[in-house]
Design a protein around this motif. Sequence first.
Motif, PDB file in Angstrom:
ATOM      1  N   PRO A   1       0.811  -1.232   0.000  1.00  9.80           N
ATOM      2  CA  PRO A   1       0.000   0.000   0.000  1.00  9.80           C
ATOM      3  C   PRO A   1       0.841   1.277   0.000  1.00  9.80           C
ATOM      4  O   PRO A   1       0.335   2.332  -0.363  1.00  9.80           O
ATOM      5  N   VAL A   2       2.117   1.180   0.409  1.00  7.07           N
ATOM      6  CA  VAL A   2       2.911   2.402   0.588  1.00  7.07           C
ATOM      7  C   VAL A   2       2.984   3.268  -0.679  1.00  7.07           C
ATOM      8  O   VAL A   2       2.683   4.466  -0.623  1.00  7.07           O
ATOM      9  N   PRO A   3       3.361   2.687  -1.834  1.00  8.36           N
ATOM     10  CA  PRO A   3       3.433   3.545  -3.034  1.00  8.36           C
ATOM     11  C   PRO A   3       2.080   4.123  -3.432  1.00  8.36           C
ATOM     12  O   PRO A   3       2.031   5.234  -3.966  1.00  8.36           O
ATOM     13  N   ILE A   4       1.007   3.401  -3.152  1.00 11.83           N
ATOM     14  CA  ILE A   4      -0.318   3.927  -3.496  1.00 11.83           C
ATOM     15  C   ILE A   4      -0.606   5.160  -2.656  1.00 11.83           C
ATOM     16  O   ILE A   4      -1.017   6.207  -3.171  1.00 11.83           O
ATOM     17  N   ILE A   5      -0.369   5.037  -1.344  1.00  6.63           N
ATOM     18  CA  ILE A   5      -0.605   6.178  -0.449  1.00  6.63           C
ATOM     19  C   ILE A   5       0.294   7.349  -0.845  1.00  6.63           C
ATOM     20  O   ILE A   5      -0.158   8.495  -0.952  1.00  6.63           O
ATOM     21  N   LEU A   6       1.571   7.036  -1.095  1.00  6.76           N
ATOM     22  CA  LEU A   6       2.507   8.097  -1.478  1.00  6.76           C
ATOM     23  C   LEU A   6       2.030   8.813  -2.738  1.00  6.76           C
ATOM     24  O   LEU A   6       2.043  10.047  -2.813  1.00  6.76           O
ATOM     25  N   ALA A   7       1.598   8.017  -3.729  1.00  4.69           N
ATOM     26  CA  ALA A   7       1.182   8.619  -5.006  1.00  4.69           C
ATOM     27  C   ALA A   7      -0.029   9.521  -4.801  1.00  4.69           C
ATOM     28  O   ALA A   7      -0.072  10.647  -5.314  1.00  4.69           O
ATOM     29  N   ILE A   8      -1.011   9.044  -4.030  1.00  5.23           N
ATOM     30  CA  ILE A   8      -2.212   9.856  -3.807  1.00  5.23           C
ATOM     31  C   ILE A   8      -1.839  11.151  -3.093  1.00  5.23           C
ATOM     32  O   ILE A   8      -2.318  12.232  -3.431  1.00  5.23           O
ATOM     33  N   MET A   9      -0.932  11.051  -2.127  1.00  8.99           N
ATOM     34  CA  MET A   9      -0.555  12.249  -1.375  1.00  8.99           C
ATOM     35  C   MET A   9       0.274  13.211  -2.212  1.00  8.99           C
ATOM     36  O   MET A   9       0.081  14.428  -2.139  1.00  8.99           O
ATOM     37  N   ILE A  10       1.189  12.670  -2.993  1.00  8.99           N
ATOM     38  CA  ILE A  10       2.004  13.559  -3.848  1.00  8.99           C
ATOM     39  C   ILE A  10       1.100  14.261  -4.859  1.00  8.99           C
ATOM     40  O   ILE A  10       1.270  15.436  -5.172  1.00  8.99           O
ATOM     41  N   ASN A  11       0.111  13.521  -5.338  1.00  8.10           N
ATOM     42  CA  ASN A  11      -0.820  14.083  -6.318  1.00  8.10           C
ATOM     43  C   ASN A  11      -1.591  15.273  -5.743  1.00  8.10           C
ATOM     44  O   ASN A  11      -2.061  16.143  -6.470  1.00  8.10           O
ATOM     45  N   GLU A  12      -1.716  15.285  -4.415  1.00 12.46           N
ATOM     46  CA  GLU A  12      -2.501  16.323  -3.747  1.00 12.46           C
ATOM     47  C   GLU A  12      -1.715  17.637  -3.647  1.00 12.46           C
ATOM     48  O   GLU A  12      -2.290  18.694  -3.409  1.00 12.46           O
ATOM     49  N   ILE A  13      -0.402  17.550  -3.835  1.00 12.38           N
ATOM     50  CA  ILE A  13       0.450  18.743  -3.673  1.00 12.38           C
ATOM     51  C   ILE A  13       0.378  19.604  -4.922  1.00 12.38           C
ATOM     52  O   ILE A  13       0.532  19.115  -6.041  1.00 12.38           O
ATOM     53  N   LYS A  14       0.101  20.900  -4.698  1.00 11.59           N
ATOM     54  CA  LYS A  14      -0.107  21.770  -5.855  1.00 11.59           C
ATOM     55  C   LYS A  14       1.155  22.523  -6.258  1.00 11.59           C
ATOM     56  O   LYS A  14       1.352  22.834  -7.413  1.00 11.59           O
ATOM     57  N   LYS A  15       2.017  22.833  -5.270  1.00 12.26           N
ATOM     58  CA  LYS A  15       3.218  23.621  -5.607  1.00 12.26           C
ATOM     59  C   LYS A  15       4.193  22.768  -6.392  1.00 12.26           C
ATOM     60  O   LYS A  15       4.654  21.735  -5.926  1.00 12.26           O
ATOM     61  N   LYS A  16       4.547  23.257  -7.579  1.00  9.01           N
ATOM     62  CA  LYS A  16       5.351  22.444  -8.502  1.00  9.01           C
ATOM     63  C   LYS A  16       6.750  22.136  -7.937  1.00  9.01           C
ATOM     64  O   LYS A  16       7.203  20.986  -7.975  1.00  9.01           O
ATOM     65  N   TRP A  17       7.413  23.165  -7.406  1.00  7.61           N
ATOM     66  CA  TRP A  17       8.795  22.959  -6.952  1.00  7.61           C
ATOM     67  C   TRP A  17       8.852  21.959  -5.811  1.00  7.61           C
ATOM     68  O   TRP A  17       9.734  21.117  -5.719  1.00  7.61           O
ATOM     69  N   PHE A  18       7.844  22.042  -4.938  1.00  8.14           N
ATOM     70  CA  PHE A  18       7.793  21.139  -3.794  1.00  8.14           C
ATOM     71  C   PHE A  18       7.584  19.700  -4.275  1.00  8.14           C
ATOM     72  O   PHE A  18       8.258  18.772  -3.838  1.00  8.14           O
TER      73      PHE A  18
END
Lengths: 291, 323
Positions: free
Chosen positions: B111-128
Amino acid sequence: MKANRDEKIFSAICHVFVTMAAISCLIPLMNLFSISISGAEAVVSGKVSIFPVQLSFESYKTLFKISPVIRAFRNSLFLTVVGVFLNIAFSVLAAYPLSRPYFKGRAFLSKFIVFTMLISGGILPNFILMKSLGLINSYGSIWLITLISTYNVLIMKSFFQNIPNELSEAACVDGCGEFRLLIKIILPLSKALLATITLFYMVANWNEFLNTLMFIGDPKKYTMTVVVQEMIRNSSMLSDAAFMDPETAKNMTGEGIQAAGIFVMMVPMLCAYPFLQRYFVKGVMLGSIKG
Amino acid sequence: MRSQNLRHNKSETATLTWSIHLKRFYSRNIKRSLPLYIMFLPIIIYYTIFRYLPIGGLIIAFKDYRIMDGIMGSAWVGFDNFIKLFSNPYCLKVLYNTVFLRLLSIIIGFPVPIILAIMINEIKKKWFKTSVQTLIYLPYFLSWVIVAGMVVSIFGQGNGSILNHYIKMFTGYTIPFLNTPKSWIMIFVGAGIWKDSGFNTILFLSALTTIDPTLYESAAMDGAGKFKQIWHITLPGITSTIIVVLILSLGRVMQMGFDQIYMLQNAAVNDVADVVVTYIFRVGIQQGNYSLTSAMSLLESLIAFIFIFTSNKIARRFGESLW
């Protein structure tokens, strides 16, 4: 209103969690690096965690003096450069015919190579095979065993398939052969793919461990992975060697030398990584297309 | 006379058409493929010698292999090696350890990569977003030698190790994390997740981009909260990727990466950490007990094959499959 608040909380959780994950990837690197360039006394008293204390390069000096790291580095470089070249050449030879729709028997031949991804003989028959070929103690054994990665061939094949057919047909109107078509048309159009596959093979070759351990018995031919691994296993031996000379012993710790060795091994990857990261992402995504 | 002539003609036309067919078949199919066959020939030879021959080499599991006699010359012993294997509790333990460590790694790590992907997808700031991704993909490039060095430096009991330094500061003694089976298993699984999650995160992130953003808008308008949106839109949107990745990892259930286990294991935790591939390396290659270990290797391949087939069958129920 509630949905809006939910969103904010969720976004905050995501930021915190993702930042933590990213930091967890960074801290071990900084820890090792700091240990490698800190003074012996600071390391022994456990003052070094993320940032270096009492800057000192003794660890590196001793490392190069007492361990065969330089030779191992050269061996790894040689193994990787030749290996990647062979990998790419043979993977192209495998992927290109399988990507041509008019290649008779391609369905069968695809299955012929994919089957080996599902089942393999394991390390033992490989060892017996190399022994009977007389390739023990030669890099030839490593190059042969890792010559083709079927996974990478499948990525290449699906990429070649997606090159518009008109291009190759237009080039072949005046009847050029398959080899010329491949070299003059297909490969120049696949630069991004070749960069990606080169990266995959490069990482695999540089990090190669099991085959070196199995096939290479001559310490002069050891690569970085094997040498550094031995250093980690026998860190006490390492400090003994350093402590032979009491003058060095004062400024030295086993941990420091070990960390320095690990860091030397990491350098090529860390240098190449920023440039190759986007190819890495591309390659992983290409691989997800079922071939 | 006439009939003879006729018959003669008939057979002649028959041979004629046959050769025409052959020629036509040749020019239509083979001629164009011929250069490709020449190109592919080395590949066939390579796969035959270095991929299929070793599979066939496992035949020594049924023999009493002696190097002097060669694979063909050694005497057949039937299932003797397997009987030896199953009557040796240590061999069974090694097989159990392999399946246990792998399954645990998959169940916890999946589940770790799935959670990571969903959370990264939520980040709007491009540089971050890019800098986070850069860091998370980095461990994939590091060799297990390096990761093992890091593990020792963090969890070990030496002078430089961070964790025990702080524990000692507060309690006065150190904890042997790497020499206690339970904590060793946790560190082993955690190190695997740390190193390999980045790769699959990329896959899930790219799957997330295929989800129609208007779905979220309408869901939000209907008053669906963030978690409901993830449950009803995001997860169904990437189900097919999830299933394919899961099958692939289940298929590799027996393929314990040698590097990971070899470099992390130590004598104190051998009871839980000795797996098939390290056993084969030690007893087979280093001690030369080829026949017994190839029996184990064959058994391992068999279990792996069963795992792949079953997981593919399950996947077919969901409308996905590998072949």
